[in-house]
Design an enzyme around this catalytic site. Structure first.
Site, PDB file in Angstrom:
ATOM      1  N   ASP A  86     -11.600  49.695  14.224  1.00  0.00           N
ATOM      2  CA  ASP A  86     -12.218  48.471  13.733  1.00  0.00           C
ATOM      3  C   ASP A  86     -13.687  48.738  13.410  1.00  0.00           C
ATOM      4  O   ASP A  86     -14.310  49.644  13.964  1.00  0.00           O
ATOM      5  CB  ASP A  86     -12.081  47.334  14.739  1.00  0.00           C
ATOM      6  N   GLU A 149     -13.055  47.468  19.517  1.00  0.00           N
ATOM      7  CA  GLU A 149     -14.294  47.840  20.209  1.00  0.00           C
ATOM      8  C   GLU A 149     -15.473  46.975  19.790  1.00  0.00           C
ATOM      9  O   GLU A 149     -16.314  46.615  20.614  1.00  0.00           O
ATOM     10  CB  GLU A 149     -14.612  49.314  19.942  1.00  0.00           C
TER      11      GLU A 149
END
Length: 462
Positions: A86, A149
């Site tokens: 991500d 994250e």
């Protein structure tokens, strides 16, 4: 191992191509859908990573869209490389398209090239080199593809509810040579309700700061009362302190503007806190006895311009990670009460109670309470720990000189996974472009990471 480095060189074009392909996927968190807990873009990036891993001959697993991994080898225990797919939103100011992954002057430009798509692809190909060379390992190896994250790392909790943690691991989510100590991190609000209100000088509002983990560079207050007296206090304060403070007089009030210098909450000593400049100014005004006066005097006395919590009574220091850091990041004050956002980071050899017990004793003095408390425990490995010694040896051998692991006030992805430390990908002296416009990774550094990570996997898994 020279044989591994040579193999990585042979794989250079594939590594670059795969990095470009995965960076062309806009994997910013989106609306959750079935099997896609963090949205379509993130799911697409995870799907790409797992299909690439399968094509390279690895066993793969997708844990309900939360996280996936590529696995190689046999054995009860496994070592891991944890990276996330991500990314943060691209923002403005890009020279090249943020999702085109164009190559210019030997650099791949795209969101995620450094954080973490490029490095985790490098690690995947490092493991592939080991597999292709038939090098025998004594432990299984997993390349774990995280997906959340940037917005909470919720996927790691899911992973650990399904799988046991690695016995040793690293994440390419910070810098070289290696981070062996990360301070304990807290973010929380302190709140006080105002019942006793002043008659002579009224503080209608104070507002400043954007986030608790940033030193605020701007703070504004609206004050009513004897404007000539207030103006005299402000002008005298500016003359005495040199603080950058401006004011505008309206019909019945003064708008005061305090300007500071922003810095990260892990290094508040590098900034100038605009909120505390405002508090320091207001503490010099002869406000009637009231809750707002009590708060201003309390904060000026016990916080002031200190960034280590000494006067507050929470000062801590140790050899690995240095002093506690105390950052006042945000303030919202009106006639009914005040809310201040704090970011305190404590040294790695201490416990949370060592900081919070004296903190709570101090705030009892004027009836302040704590809300919205968030905490990450410290991460700390001895320099003699197997994980630290092996990774440092790999890095030192590659760069050809001895280095020391480092301690930081920030937190990395390593805090989310047991037995894991942050290891690269940013080399000393390189520009830090993570979360910035025009994020890039140089092809030279990408291939260097693949070599280092291949050798690191080998050392941890033999």
């Amino acid at each position: 191992m020279e044989i591994l480095n040579k193999k990585i060189d042979e794989l250079k074009e594939e590594i670059v191509k795969s990095t470009q392909e995965i960076c062309r996927i806009k994997s910013v968190e989106g609306e959750p859908r079935e099997g896609m807990p963090f949205g379509e873009g993130v799911a697409e990036a995870l799907d790409y990573a797992l299909k690439l891993s399968e094509r390279l001959g690895f066993k793969t697993a997708n844990l309900d869209g939360y996280v996936g991994y590529a696995e190689y080898g046999e054995g009860e225990d496994y070592v891991a490389v944890l990276g996330h797919l991500d990314v943060v939103p691209e923002g403005d100011g890009w020279i090249y398209s943020p999702y085109a992954a164009e190559i210019h002057d030997g650099k791949i430009y795209a969101r995620g090239t450094m954080d973490d798509k490029g490095p985790i692809i490098a690690a995947l190909y490092g493991l592939y080199a080991i597999k292709e060379l038939g090098i025998k390992l004594n432990k299984r190896v997993r390349i774990i593809f995280g997906t959340n994250e940037e917005t909470g790392s919720k996927e790691i909790g899911y992973y650990l509810s399904k799988e046991k943690p690695p016995v040793l691991g690293f994440t390419p989510d910070a810098e070289f040579p290696l981070i062996y100590a990360e301070k304990g991190l807290t973010v929380f609000d302190i709140v006080k309700d105002f019942k006793r209100k002043p008659n002579n000088i009224k503080v209608e509002y104070i507002k400043g700061g954007n986030r608790p983990n940033m030193v605020p560079d701007y703070c504004e207050a609206k004050i009513k009362g004897d404007l000539e007296y207030i103006k005299d206090v402000v002008l005298k304060h500016i003359e005495e302190t040199g603080h950058k403070i401006e004011f505008v007089v309206e019909e019945d009030a003064m708008i005061i503007k305090s300007y500071g210098v922003s810095a990260h909450g892990s290094t508040p000593e590098l900034g100038k806190n605009a909120v505390m400049q405002m508090i320091n100014l207001l503490a010099k005004m002869n406000i009637d006895d009231s809750d707002v006066k009590d708060f201003i005097i309390f904060f000026d006395k016990y916080v002031g311009f200190e960034t280590d919590g000494r006067s507050f009574g929470v000062y801590l220091k140790d050899e690995p990670s240095g002093k506690l850091s105390f950052n006042v990041g945000t303030i919202e004050l009106n006639e009914d009460g005040v809310r201040v956002g704090l970011n305190l980071r404590y040294p790695v050899t201490f416990k949370l109670d060592d900081m919070m017990n004296p903190f709570n004793e101090r705030i009892k003095e004027i009836g302040i309470r704590v809300e919205n408390f968030e905490h990450q425990a410290p991460l700390y490995f001895s320099k003699e720990h197997e994980l630290i010694k092996k990774l440092m040896k790999v890095y030192d051998d590659y760069v050809g000189k001895r280095n020391e692991p480092i301690a930081i006030g920030g937190g990395t992805y390593a805090k989310e996974m047991p037995n894991t430390v942050a290891f690269g990908p940013l080399f000393p002296g390189r520009e830090d472009v993570v979360h910035q416009a025009n994020e890039y990774i140089s092809i030279e550094d990408l291939i260097a990471c693949a070599k280092i990570y291949a050798n690191a996997i080998y050392e941890l898994a033999i």
